[in-house]
Design a protein around this motif. Structure first.
Motif, mmCIF file in Angstrom:
data_model
loop_
_atom_site.group_PDB
_atom_site.id
_atom_site.type_symbol
_atom_site.label_atom_id
_atom_site.label_comp_id
_atom_site.label_asym_id
_atom_site.label_seq_id
_atom_site.Cartn_x
_atom_site.Cartn_y
_atom_site.Cartn_z
ATOM 1 N N VAL A 58 4.311 4.814 -19.246
ATOM 2 C CA VAL A 58 2.784 4.672 -19.493
ATOM 3 C C VAL A 58 2.463 3.238 -19.757
ATOM 4 C CG1 VAL A 58 1.072 5.246 -20.875
ATOM 5 C CG2 VAL A 58 2.389 7.106 -20.080
ATOM 6 N N PHE A 59 3.360 2.588 -20.533
ATOM 7 C CA PHE A 59 2.996 1.116 -20.812
ATOM 8 C C PHE A 59 3.279 0.307 -19.537
ATOM 9 C CE2 PHE A 59 3.924 2.279 -25.647
ATOM 10 C CZ PHE A 59 2.612 1.590 -25.939
ATOM 11 N N ILE A 60 4.298 0.611 -18.989
ATOM 12 C CA ILE A 60 4.283 -0.572 -17.772
ATOM 13 C C ILE A 60 3.096 -0.343 -16.617
ATOM 14 C CG2 ILE A 60 5.821 -0.596 -15.608
ATOM 15 C CD1 ILE A 60 8.194 0.332 -17.494
ATOM 16 N N ALA A 61 2.768 1.150 -16.532
ATOM 17 C CA ALA A 61 1.789 1.394 -15.812
ATOM 18 C C ALA A 61 0.427 0.690 -16.020
ATOM 19 C CB ALA A 61 1.460 2.968 -15.418
ATOM 20 N N PHE A 62 0.081 0.515 -17.440
ATOM 21 C CA PHE A 62 -1.104 0.025 -18.318
ATOM 22 C C PHE A 62 -1.033 -1.722 -17.787
ATOM 23 C CE2 PHE A 62 -1.876 3.431 -21.161
ATOM 24 C CZ PHE A 62 -3.358 3.652 -20.494
ATOM 25 N N ALA A 63 0.284 -2.024 -18.140
ATOM 26 C CA ALA A 63 0.583 -3.503 -17.582
ATOM 27 C C ALA A 63 0.427 -3.955 -16.222
ATOM 28 C CB ALA A 63 2.070 -3.995 -17.979
ATOM 29 N N LEU A 64 0.701 -2.952 -15.204
ATOM 30 C CA LEU A 64 0.718 -3.041 -13.739
ATOM 31 C C LEU A 64 -0.972 -3.196 -13.656
ATOM 32 C CD1 LEU A 64 3.620 -1.027 -12.271
ATOM 33 C CD2 LEU A 64 2.974 -3.715 -12.010
ATOM 34 N N VAL A 65 -1.550 -2.252 -13.901
ATOM 35 C CA VAL A 65 -3.112 -1.968 -13.878
ATOM 36 C C VAL A 65 -3.866 -3.505 -14.254
ATOM 37 C CG1 VAL A 65 -5.158 -0.766 -14.451
ATOM 38 C CG2 VAL A 65 -3.301 0.334 -13.773
ATOM 39 N N GLY A 66 -3.448 -3.909 -15.417
ATOM 40 C CA GLY A 66 -3.997 -5.234 -15.887
ATOM 41 C C GLY A 66 -3.601 -6.378 -14.914
ATOM 42 N N CYS A 67 -2.491 -6.512 -14.360
ATOM 43 C CA CYS A 67 -2.024 -7.286 -13.591
ATOM 44 C C CYS A 67 -2.946 -7.285 -12.093
ATOM 45 C CB CYS A 67 -0.610 -7.495 -13.365
ATOM 46 S SG CYS A 67 0.521 -8.043 -14.723
ATOM 47 N N LEU A 68 -3.033 -6.090 -11.846
ATOM 48 C CA LEU A 68 -3.853 -5.633 -10.550
ATOM 49 C C LEU A 68 -5.087 -6.189 -10.633
ATOM 50 C CD1 LEU A 68 -2.362 -2.238 -9.264
ATOM 51 C CD2 LEU A 68 -2.195 -4.495 -8.129
ATOM 52 N N VAL A 69 -5.755 -6.001 -11.834
ATOM 53 C CA VAL A 69 -7.189 -6.232 -11.891
ATOM 54 C C VAL A 69 -7.166 -7.719 -12.099
ATOM 55 C CG1 VAL A 69 -9.180 -6.300 -13.759
ATOM 56 C CG2 VAL A 69 -7.886 -4.280 -13.344
ATOM 57 N N LYS A 70 -6.389 -8.604 -12.542
ATOM 58 C CA LYS A 70 -6.450 -9.760 -12.520
ATOM 59 C C LYS A 70 -5.937 -10.575 -11.279
ATOM 60 C CE LYS A 70 -5.743 -10.288 -17.408
ATOM 61 N NZ LYS A 70 -4.873 -10.704 -18.789
ATOM 62 N N ARG A 71 -5.601 -9.630 -10.415
ATOM 63 C CA ARG A 71 -4.882 -10.192 -9.174
ATOM 64 C C ARG A 71 -3.825 -11.188 -9.516
ATOM 65 N NH1 ARG A 71 -10.615 -10.542 -5.677
ATOM 66 N NH2 ARG A 71 -10.813 -8.392 -5.535
ATOM 67 N N ASN A 72 -3.067 -10.918 -10.422
ATOM 68 C CA ASN A 72 -1.974 -11.755 -10.869
ATOM 69 C C ASN A 72 -0.593 -11.259 -10.168
ATOM 70 O OD1 ASN A 72 -0.033 -13.358 -12.041
ATOM 71 N ND2 ASN A 72 -0.723 -12.740 -13.836
ATOM 72 N N VAL A 73 -0.143 -11.815 -8.988
ATOM 73 C CA VAL A 73 0.885 -11.286 -8.294
ATOM 74 C C VAL A 73 2.271 -11.632 -8.856
ATOM 75 C CG1 VAL A 73 2.058 -11.422 -5.938
ATOM 76 C CG2 VAL A 73 -0.248 -11.798 -6.043
ATOM 77 N N VAL A 74 2.332 -12.627 -9.469
ATOM 78 C CA VAL A 74 3.587 -13.114 -10.120
ATOM 79 C C VAL A 74 3.735 -12.034 -11.526
ATOM 80 C CG1 VAL A 74 4.688 -14.845 -11.868
ATOM 81 C CG2 VAL A 74 3.704 -15.438 -9.632
ATOM 82 N N GLY A 75 2.667 -11.718 -12.206
ATOM 83 C CA GLY A 75 2.637 -10.805 -13.332
ATOM 84 C C GLY A 75 3.031 -9.440 -12.904
ATOM 85 N N ILE A 76 2.553 -8.936 -11.610
ATOM 86 C CA ILE A 76 3.077 -7.762 -11.044
ATOM 87 C C ILE A 76 4.632 -7.663 -10.761
ATOM 88 C CG2 ILE A 76 2.800 -6.337 -9.125
ATOM 89 C CD1 ILE A 76 -0.008 -7.192 -8.876
ATOM 90 N N VAL A 77 5.133 -8.961 -10.279
ATOM 91 C CA VAL A 77 6.219 -8.873 -9.872
ATOM 92 C C VAL A 77 7.301 -8.686 -11.228
ATOM 93 C CG1 VAL A 77 8.284 -10.194 -8.834
ATOM 94 C CG2 VAL A 77 6.056 -9.834 -7.765
ATOM 95 N N VAL A 78 6.964 -9.725 -12.095
ATOM 96 C CA VAL A 78 7.725 -9.629 -13.373
ATOM 97 C C VAL A 78 7.621 -8.240 -14.209
ATOM 98 C CG1 VAL A 78 7.873 -10.707 -15.753
ATOM 99 C CG2 VAL A 78 7.358 -12.270 -13.657
#
Length: 109
Positions: A58-78
């Motif tokens: 769940v925490f990883i999913a929240f972090a991924l959604v946050g990165c998707l909203v910001k359109r942060n590709v590096v953040g998504i990969v990390v």
């Protein structure tokens, strides 16, 4: 700008409530059913590891959604890489021990 700031504060407040609810549901549920039997310690440990796994998902999913909203590709990969490592460690803690032993043997020479 004030409206956006208020919305962010409201989302942060709701996020903490959701996290509290998830943790409460995972760990405050009566555990005596899972700890029944002669090896109650092992049963409870397995139950706790299963719950921690889903909390991490769940925490990883929240972090991924946050990165998707910001359109942060590096953040998504990390986030995906670190998430896979963390979930792997949670599912097989003995794997971390073997990695540590291999590193120690390499350093020790």
């Amino acid at each position: 700008m004030k409206k956006i700031r208020k919305m962010k504060e409201k989302i942060r407040g709701n996020f903490s409530k959701v996290v509290s609810l998830i943790l409460g549901l995972c760990f405050l549920v009566p555990n005596y059913v899972f700890a029944a039997g002669p090896n109650y310690g092992q049963n409870f440990g397995n139950y706790a590891l299963d719950q921690i796994f889903w909390v991490a998902v769940v925490f990883i999913a929240f972090a991924l959604v946050g990165c998707l909203v910001k359109r942060n590709v590096v953040g998504i990969v990390v986030t995906i890489l670190i998430g896979v490592i963390v979930l792997g460690i949670i599912k097989d803690p003995t794997g971390l021990q073997s990695v540590g032993t291999a590193l120690w043997n390499t350093v020790k020479g």
